[in-house]
Design a protein around this motif. Structure first.
Motif, mmCIF file in Angstrom:
data_model
loop_
_atom_site.group_PDB
_atom_site.id
_atom_site.type_symbol
_atom_site.label_atom_id
_atom_site.label_comp_id
_atom_site.label_asym_id
_atom_site.label_seq_id
_atom_site.Cartn_x
_atom_site.Cartn_y
_atom_site.Cartn_z
ATOM 1 N N HIS A 185 41.479 132.705 155.872
ATOM 2 C CA HIS A 185 40.960 132.238 154.444
ATOM 3 C C HIS A 185 42.230 132.173 153.376
ATOM 4 C CE1 HIS A 185 36.367 132.052 155.341
ATOM 5 N NE2 HIS A 185 36.798 132.905 156.054
ATOM 6 N N LEU A 186 43.178 132.593 153.834
ATOM 7 C CA LEU A 186 44.180 132.502 152.865
ATOM 8 C C LEU A 186 45.239 131.617 153.094
ATOM 9 C CD1 LEU A 186 44.339 136.602 152.502
ATOM 10 C CD2 LEU A 186 43.259 135.057 150.794
ATOM 11 N N ARG A 187 45.120 130.576 154.031
ATOM 12 C CA ARG A 187 46.083 129.853 154.283
ATOM 13 C C ARG A 187 46.906 129.268 153.135
ATOM 14 N NH1 ARG A 187 43.252 126.791 159.059
ATOM 15 N NH2 ARG A 187 41.664 126.728 157.649
ATOM 16 N N ARG A 188 46.073 128.677 152.128
ATOM 17 C CA ARG A 188 46.774 128.159 150.944
ATOM 18 C C ARG A 188 47.291 128.904 150.071
ATOM 19 N NH1 ARG A 188 41.698 125.947 147.892
ATOM 20 N NH2 ARG A 188 40.832 127.662 148.615
ATOM 21 N N TYR A 189 47.268 130.194 150.343
ATOM 22 C CA TYR A 189 48.081 131.263 149.350
ATOM 23 C C TYR A 189 49.045 132.009 150.205
ATOM 24 C CZ TYR A 189 43.616 130.070 146.999
ATOM 25 O OH TYR A 189 42.559 129.411 146.394
ATOM 26 N N PRO A 190 50.079 131.324 150.708
ATOM 27 C CA PRO A 190 51.349 132.248 151.408
ATOM 28 C C PRO A 190 51.361 133.638 151.218
ATOM 29 C CG PRO A 190 51.816 129.712 151.092
ATOM 30 C CD PRO A 190 50.715 130.253 150.152
ATOM 31 N N ILE A 199 35.642 133.382 146.099
ATOM 32 C CA ILE A 199 36.411 133.264 144.548
ATOM 33 C C ILE A 199 37.978 132.857 145.140
ATOM 34 C CG2 ILE A 199 37.553 134.567 142.880
ATOM 35 C CD1 ILE A 199 34.997 136.304 142.933
ATOM 36 N N ILE A 200 38.300 132.967 146.323
ATOM 37 C CA ILE A 200 39.696 132.663 146.774
ATOM 38 C C ILE A 200 39.474 131.921 148.211
ATOM 39 C CG2 ILE A 200 41.368 134.100 145.320
ATOM 40 C CD1 ILE A 200 41.513 135.829 147.552
#
Length: 419
Positions: A17-22, A418-419
């Motif tokens: 889920h956090l791939r867009r936020y390295p 939310i993220i």
């Protein structure tokens, strides 16, 4: 130690889920694995849990460090065995000395300082803190609820609960019945208790006395309200897990503590309305502040004492997150709750996490996660505290409790979209 597959599987679910936020993804993975990678030591079937850069096991920290693995424990005998091993060691430690807050790996006589009375060889530090006895009860309850495994509700657990009951009932009458005292020679006032180690005088309220806060700093007034709230909650946990006379005694004591909080720990503030004080003594004196450690007043819904939309909690929260709280600090780009335990103007990562975990506002949560991401000093880890104007100045580079709470905060934000 080798990381169980269930823990890796759980982590990857959130990492996707956090791939867009390295960077956030790297921080989450680093913090989620922090305890299992760096702090757990298997010893004779149980597990010793370092708090990080201090060679001792705190009852409080060891619970907070491993609860992040409870979801993985649902699917894995290996993870269940780790958490049961932590519980087993916690029960042993409490039975050795229920007034101690931190323990050694074995009976090696290592101590943090030169204290009176001198603790046993098992004890690192004997600062009596109510929350130290709450956290192991919370871990047992959450473990049973997560896994359905009731094997931890054994005779040792029952004897531990009986001892906790005895201590908390005794400390309802600290002046009259308690033999506990603590003196640290040649130390700051925050590290020792006045009045020959007995603390400032208190009157009966129904609450139970605490010598020290979760920060390990001395209480000014002996009824530490957040810790009493946590005690009331965890006594109900114990009552649910057990039966008979011991369950009834837990329920009765929980009620006495709650009644004491309602009668002595709520004031009508001219600006904020009805709100909780942080400490009181039963004589009408109180301290109006909040500290960064947990339990805190900010953490009231997190520890389960009241709902997040409770009016008194919301009033208290507005005070905590304002500069009327003497330990709320505002810097150039960040703001948050600090502590008298750390330098003036230093904000705690744990307090920022708790602010997010008790927020109903998506924008507030995103802003806090941004602050957390931008104050790690590129270590991919959380710290105890950092300078509000210069995050490269910080305390405790290795602090697994803060790491685990950060991972929990990220997971909450993912769960809520939310993220």
């Amino acid at each position: 130690m080798e990381i169980p597959k269930a823990i890796i599987t759980h982590m990857k679910k959130y990492s996707e889920h956090l791939r867009r936020y390295p960077k956030l993804r790297k921080m989450y993975e680093s913090c989620y694995l922090s305890t299992i990678r760096t702090a757990l030591r298997q010893m004779d079937g149980s597990y010793f849990v370092l708090t990080g850069d201090i060679p001792a096991m705190w009852l409080r920290d060891s619970t907070a460090e491993v609860v992040i693995y409870l979801d993985a424990a649902k699917e894995s005998d290996e993870v269940r065995d780790i958490i049961k091993g932590v519980i087993d060691r916690q029960m042993d430690y409490i039975l050795i000395d229920p007034y101690a807050n931190a323990f050694n790996e074995d009976n090696n006589g290592k101590h943090g300082m030169n204290d009176i009375p001198k603790p046993s060889g098992w004890v690192w530090e004997r600062k009596y803190e109510v929350d130290s006895l709450c956290y192991p009860l919370q871990l047992v309850y959450k473990y049973v609820k997560a896994t359905g495994d009731i094997s931890v509700i054994d005779e040792k657990f029952k004897e531990t609960v009986k001892l906790i009951l005895h201590v908390w009932q005794t400390e309802q009458y600290h002046e009259e019945k308690s033999g506990y005292y603590f003196i640290r020679r040649n130390a700051p006032t925050s590290d020792t208790l006045p009045h020959k180690g007995k603390g400032n005088p208190v009157a009966y309220t129904g609450m139970t006395w605490s010598g020290f806060r979760p920060s390990d700093d001395a209480c000014r007034y002996g009824y530490l309200v957040p810790s009493n709230m946590f005690a009331a909650v965890t006594l109900k946990y114990a009552a649910e897990l057990l039966d008979g006379d011991i369950s009834e005694k837990c329920t009765v004591l929980a009620g006495e503590i709650r009644n004491g909080i309602e009668e002595y720990a709520i004031i009508n503030h001219s600006k904020y309305g009805k709100m909780y004080v942080c400490e009181t003594d039963g004589y009408g004196n109180y301290e109006l502040f909040d500290d960064a450690n947990i339990p805190s007043l900010l953490s009231i819904p997190y520890i389960g004492f009241a709902e997040i939309d409770d009016k008194i909690y919301q009033n208290t929260r507005r005070f905590i997150l304002s500069e009327d709280n003497p330990y709320y600090f505002r810097g150039n780009d960040v703001s948050g709750v600090g502590s008298p335990h750390t330098p003036d103007g230093y904000i705690w990562h744990m307090a920022l996490c708790m602010q997010a975990l008790t927020s109903q506002n998506a924008r507030e949560i995103r802003n806090i996660i941004n602050m957390l991401e931008n104050t790690d000093n590129d270590t991919l880890r959380m710290h105890e505290s950092f300078d509000k104007d210069n995050p490269s100045e910080y305390t405790r580079p290795w602090f697994c409790w803060a790491d685990s709470l950060f991972a929990e905060t990220v997971e909450m934000a993912v769960q809520k979209g939310i993220i």
